[in-house]
Design a protein around this motif. Structure first.
Motif, mmCIF file in Angstrom:
data_model
loop_
_atom_site.group_PDB
_atom_site.id
_atom_site.type_symbol
_atom_site.label_atom_id
_atom_site.label_comp_id
_atom_site.label_asym_id
_atom_site.label_seq_id
_atom_site.Cartn_x
_atom_site.Cartn_y
_atom_site.Cartn_z
ATOM 1 N N ASP A 90 0.845 -1.182 0.000
ATOM 2 C CA ASP A 90 0.000 0.000 0.000
ATOM 3 C C ASP A 90 0.891 1.246 0.000
ATOM 4 O O ASP A 90 1.546 1.551 0.991
ATOM 5 C CB ASP A 90 -0.885 -0.019 1.254
ATOM 6 C CG ASP A 90 -1.817 1.175 1.287
ATOM 7 O OD1 ASP A 90 -1.733 2.004 0.352
ATOM 8 O OD2 ASP A 90 -2.618 1.272 2.225
ATOM 9 N N PHE A 91 0.932 1.946 -1.118
ATOM 10 C CA PHE A 91 1.826 3.098 -1.242
ATOM 11 C C PHE A 91 1.072 4.428 -1.141
ATOM 12 O O PHE A 91 1.590 5.463 -1.514
ATOM 13 C CB PHE A 91 2.604 3.039 -2.563
ATOM 14 C CG PHE A 91 3.658 1.975 -2.548
ATOM 15 C CD1 PHE A 91 4.913 2.224 -2.024
ATOM 16 C CD2 PHE A 91 3.391 0.705 -3.020
ATOM 17 C CE1 PHE A 91 5.891 1.251 -1.995
ATOM 18 C CE2 PHE A 91 4.358 -0.284 -2.998
ATOM 19 C CZ PHE A 91 5.616 -0.012 -2.483
ATOM 20 N N SER A 92 -0.200 4.388 -0.673
ATOM 21 C CA SER A 92 -0.952 5.632 -0.575
ATOM 22 C C SER A 92 -0.313 6.537 0.478
ATOM 23 O O SER A 92 0.120 6.059 1.524
ATOM 24 C CB SER A 92 -2.404 5.333 -0.188
ATOM 25 O OG SER A 92 -2.420 4.629 1.019
ATOM 26 N N PRO A 93 -0.225 7.832 0.183
ATOM 27 C CA PRO A 93 0.472 8.713 1.116
ATOM 28 C C PRO A 93 -0.294 8.907 2.428
ATOM 29 O O PRO A 93 -1.514 8.986 2.427
ATOM 30 C CB PRO A 93 0.565 10.033 0.345
ATOM 31 C CG PRO A 93 -0.524 9.973 -0.643
ATOM 32 C CD PRO A 93 -0.752 8.540 -0.971
ATOM 33 N N VAL A 94 0.435 8.942 3.499
ATOM 34 C CA VAL A 94 -0.166 9.264 4.797
ATOM 35 C C VAL A 94 0.560 10.492 5.293
ATOM 36 O O VAL A 94 1.787 10.501 5.377
ATOM 37 C CB VAL A 94 0.027 8.091 5.782
ATOM 38 C CG1 VAL A 94 -0.470 8.477 7.157
ATOM 39 C CG2 VAL A 94 -0.713 6.869 5.281
ATOM 40 N N PHE A 95 -0.201 11.536 5.560
ATOM 41 C CA PHE A 95 0.439 12.805 5.892
ATOM 42 C C PHE A 95 0.793 12.861 7.376
ATOM 43 O O PHE A 95 -0.091 12.816 8.232
ATOM 44 C CB PHE A 95 -0.472 13.967 5.508
ATOM 45 C CG PHE A 95 -0.680 14.041 4.022
ATOM 46 C CD1 PHE A 95 0.356 14.399 3.184
ATOM 47 C CD2 PHE A 95 -1.907 13.728 3.464
ATOM 48 C CE1 PHE A 95 0.188 14.449 1.811
ATOM 49 C CE2 PHE A 95 -2.091 13.778 2.092
ATOM 50 C CZ PHE A 95 -1.045 14.137 1.260
ATOM 51 N N ALA A 96 2.099 12.945 7.642
ATOM 52 C CA ALA A 96 2.543 13.088 9.029
ATOM 53 C C ALA A 96 2.274 14.511 9.501
ATOM 54 O O ALA A 96 1.943 14.746 10.668
ATOM 55 C CB ALA A 96 4.026 12.769 9.125
ATOM 56 N N VAL A 97 2.420 15.464 8.582
ATOM 57 C CA VAL A 97 2.057 16.864 8.841
ATOM 58 C C VAL A 97 1.196 17.303 7.672
ATOM 59 O O VAL A 97 1.572 17.115 6.520
ATOM 60 C CB VAL A 97 3.316 17.754 8.964
ATOM 61 C CG1 VAL A 97 2.937 19.206 9.099
ATOM 62 C CG2 VAL A 97 4.164 17.325 10.153
ATOM 63 N N ASN A 98 0.017 17.844 7.987
ATOM 64 C CA ASN A 98 -0.948 18.111 6.917
ATOM 65 C C ASN A 98 -1.474 19.543 6.997
ATOM 66 O O ASN A 98 -2.229 19.880 7.912
ATOM 67 C CB ASN A 98 -2.095 17.097 7.034
ATOM 68 C CG ASN A 98 -2.970 17.075 5.793
ATOM 69 O OD1 ASN A 98 -2.726 17.804 4.836
ATOM 70 N ND2 ASN A 98 -3.977 16.241 5.806
ATOM 71 N N ASP A 99 -1.022 20.381 6.084
ATOM 72 C CA ASP A 99 -1.517 21.756 5.982
ATOM 73 C C ASP A 99 -1.396 22.498 7.318
ATOM 74 O O ASP A 99 -2.324 23.178 7.750
ATOM 75 C CB ASP A 99 -2.985 21.720 5.508
ATOM 76 C CG ASP A 99 -3.361 23.024 4.808
ATOM 77 O OD1 ASP A 99 -2.451 23.711 4.309
ATOM 78 O OD2 ASP A 99 -4.560 23.357 4.798
ATOM 79 N N PHE A 100 -0.257 22.349 7.925
ATOM 80 C CA PHE A 100 -0.035 22.939 9.259
ATOM 81 C C PHE A 100 0.512 24.363 9.119
ATOM 82 O O PHE A 100 1.471 24.602 8.401
ATOM 83 C CB PHE A 100 0.969 22.065 10.032
ATOM 84 C CG PHE A 100 1.201 22.484 11.450
ATOM 85 C CD1 PHE A 100 0.455 21.944 12.479
ATOM 86 C CD2 PHE A 100 2.165 23.429 11.752
ATOM 87 C CE1 PHE A 100 0.667 22.326 13.795
ATOM 88 C CE2 PHE A 100 2.384 23.829 13.061
ATOM 89 C CZ PHE A 100 1.634 23.268 14.088
ATOM 90 N N GLY A 137 -1.268 15.499 12.528
ATOM 91 C CA GLY A 137 -0.525 16.357 11.619
ATOM 92 C C GLY A 137 -1.118 17.727 11.387
ATOM 93 O O GLY A 137 -0.606 18.514 10.584
ATOM 94 N N GLN A 138 -2.208 18.022 12.100
ATOM 95 C CA GLN A 138 -2.843 19.333 11.900
ATOM 96 C C GLN A 138 -2.987 20.052 13.237
ATOM 97 O O GLN A 138 -2.906 19.438 14.291
ATOM 98 C CB GLN A 138 -4.230 19.147 11.274
ATOM 99 C CG GLN A 138 -4.173 18.574 9.872
ATOM 100 C CD GLN A 138 -5.550 18.256 9.332
ATOM 101 O OE1 GLN A 138 -6.340 17.615 10.006
ATOM 102 N NE2 GLN A 138 -5.816 18.693 8.123
ATOM 103 N N THR A 139 -3.270 21.361 13.152
ATOM 104 C CA THR A 139 -3.540 22.087 14.393
ATOM 105 C C THR A 139 -4.886 21.605 14.935
ATOM 106 O O THR A 139 -5.885 21.590 14.226
ATOM 107 C CB THR A 139 -3.586 23.610 14.159
ATOM 108 O OG1 THR A 139 -4.060 23.850 12.846
ATOM 109 C CG2 THR A 139 -2.253 24.249 14.329
ATOM 110 N N GLY A 140 -4.870 21.170 16.194
ATOM 111 C CA GLY A 140 -6.066 20.565 16.779
ATOM 112 C C GLY A 140 -7.070 21.586 17.284
ATOM 113 O O GLY A 140 -6.810 22.761 17.357
#
Lengths: 226, 240
Positions: free
Chosen positions: A22-32, A223-226
């Motif tokens: 499974d090579f789908s990207p998983v964002f460790a940091v997302n639009d932060f 990966g986002q501001t909570g």
């Protein structure tokens, strides 16, 4: 004057928790996005695996973002060499063992100071000051890998702070410190922020420490501001 | 079975071969190239290894990407040796580089398989389980060591060490500084891992059995014999 993060997005090549193919990207940091001001202590808090360490590496340029950027006093850091960035942004990473590369505590303290091309009197003064502050004077000639985890952590913090960077990023700096040393570190960080106008970014789980010393808290979730 | 195997080799080919011919290939190729100083002989061994990868269905681009750093290191060693030893050292440098290439390519072939199968193979070859397990654990740690080297390199730069501005001699000295934390970390990790394994009951029981057994097919037996024979034959052809 600030360290600014705009729409920062980063993904590791593959999520190790997923199936091998499974090579789908998983964002460790997302639009932060966030602003870390000089003269203030900003804490970034969040659960395990929410991307705090990844963000700390992105801030200093160890990792390159997929999108967005890091701006130091308005200037985009992309394309700048780590050695240049390191003179302005100090990083104390989580595992002290990986940040020790000299054969004595004294050499370890001098490593960064010599790279800054300071004169020997200044190097000696800074080294003596921070070795004393972090209670490491008696270990000056000791091989750093013989120190305890807490002592190694203090040594790395001392070596980075001695370089007097404009911004200081600390990833879980209190994980191996006892209560007294946490208080000493907190007081030092407060002093750096108020007297030297250093911008401190604190990645931590330690709620009591951040509640006591941080001027502001940014919550991070997946990966986002909570 | 899962493990540290690559996923760029089609099913069949190198992946379907029993681990023992691959271990034999590794041992015979590295032994042959260490015993001989003859460039055509070592080049012949290298050709056999490349053919094995190609015929075995390995994606050569992926293999090259994986060993790229080592290839650069070998090239650098070749250049350095040639510079310091002059033309006399050219032959020696070529032999050394070819030998290293053989070892690297043999290791690349070894990586085309399930790591746990090697453990089974070593145990079935009567190697004590503790030793076989230690070898496999060591293999698992190799990528971690590589990541650590990269991390330490980054942290050195963040403390102001500008590798790009250093001359060759200073650069080599600075790179040698990387070895200390990697070696110290590896020793500490080995020590801590061994204690953790003992504390979790490793070697507590007299023996260990496995549900799965590897069985050699005809092709595997032929390959196990083929590799040492071809390397010796190449020696007879080229070394006179």
């Amino acid at each position: 004057m600030a360290l600014e993060v705009k729409n920062l997005t980063f993904s590791y090549a593959r999520n190790p928790s997923r199936k091998r193919r499974d090579f789908s990207p998983v964002f460790a940091v997302n639009d932060f996005s966030a602003v870390f001001e000089r003269g203030k202590i900003t804490a970034v808090m969040g659960p395990n695996g929410c991307g705090k360490t990844t963000l700390s590496k992105l801030l200093v340029g160890i990792l390159k973002p997929l999108r967005g950027g890091v701006f130091l006093d308005g200037e985009n850091l992309s394309g700048r060499r780590l050695a240049e960035i390191g003179k302005q942004i100090g990083l104390v990473a989580q595992q002290p063992d990986r940040q020790l590369f000299c054969t004595s505590v004294s050499d370890e303290m001098e490593f960064g100071l010599k790279c800054l091309e300071l004169d020997s009197a200044e190097i000696e003064a800074r080294k003596a000051r921070y070795l004393e502050y972090f209670d490491l004077e008696r270990y000056a000639e000791t091989f750093p890998f013989e120190l305890s985890t807490g002592e190694k952590q203090r040594l790395v913090i001392a070596a980075v702070i001695a370089m007097k960077p404009a911004y200081l990023i600390l990833d879980e700096p209190t994980s191996a410190l006892d209560r007294g040393r946490k208080a000493a570190l907190g007081a030092l960080l407060r002093g750096l922020a108020s007297d030297e106008h250093t911008g401190v970014v604190l990645f931590s789980h330690d709620e009591s420490f951040t509640a006591r010393y941080a001027d502001g808290v940014i919550k991070m979730e997946e990966g986002q501001t909570g | 079975m899962t493990g540290g195997a690559s996923n760029h080799v089609k099913s069949g080919g190198l992946r379907s071969i029993d681990p023992r011919p691959k271990l034999m290939l590794m041992v015979s190729a590295s032994t042959a190239c260490m015993l001989t100083g003859n460039i055509p002989h070592i080049a012949g061994i290298l050709c056999v290894l490349i053919l094995t990868l190609v015929v075995g269905g390995a994606d050569m681009l992926v293999v090259l990407g994986r060993i790229r750093a080592l290839l650069l290191l070998i090239a650098a060693l070749f250049v350095i040796q040639t510079i310091f030893a002059g033309m006399d050292g050219l032959l020696l440098a070529a032999v050394l580089s070819l030998r290293l290439l053989v070892v690297v390519l043999a290791a690349a072939i070894l990586l085309e398989g399930e790591i746990r199968d090697y453990l089974l193979a070593l145990v079935q070859m009567k190697l004590p389980y503790e030793l076989a397990f230690a070898v496999i654990v060591g293999l698992h740690f190799l990528p971690i060591l590589r990541d650590e080297a990269v991390n330490i390199y980054c942290y050195m730069q963040l403390r102001g060490k500008d590798f790009k501005k250093l001359g060759i001699a200073k650069k080599l000295r600075a790179y040698s500084g990387l070895c200390l934390p990697i070696l110290a970390g590896a020793l500490r990790r080995a020590y801590e891992t061994s204690i953790a394994m003992d504390l979790r009951g490793f070697r507590a029981m007299p023996g260990r059995t496995s549900m799965r057994r590897l069985s050699m097919r005809g092709t595997d037996v032929i390959l196990t014999i083929f590799y040492p024979v071809i390397f010796i034959a190449l020696g007879f052809i080229f070394v006179r």
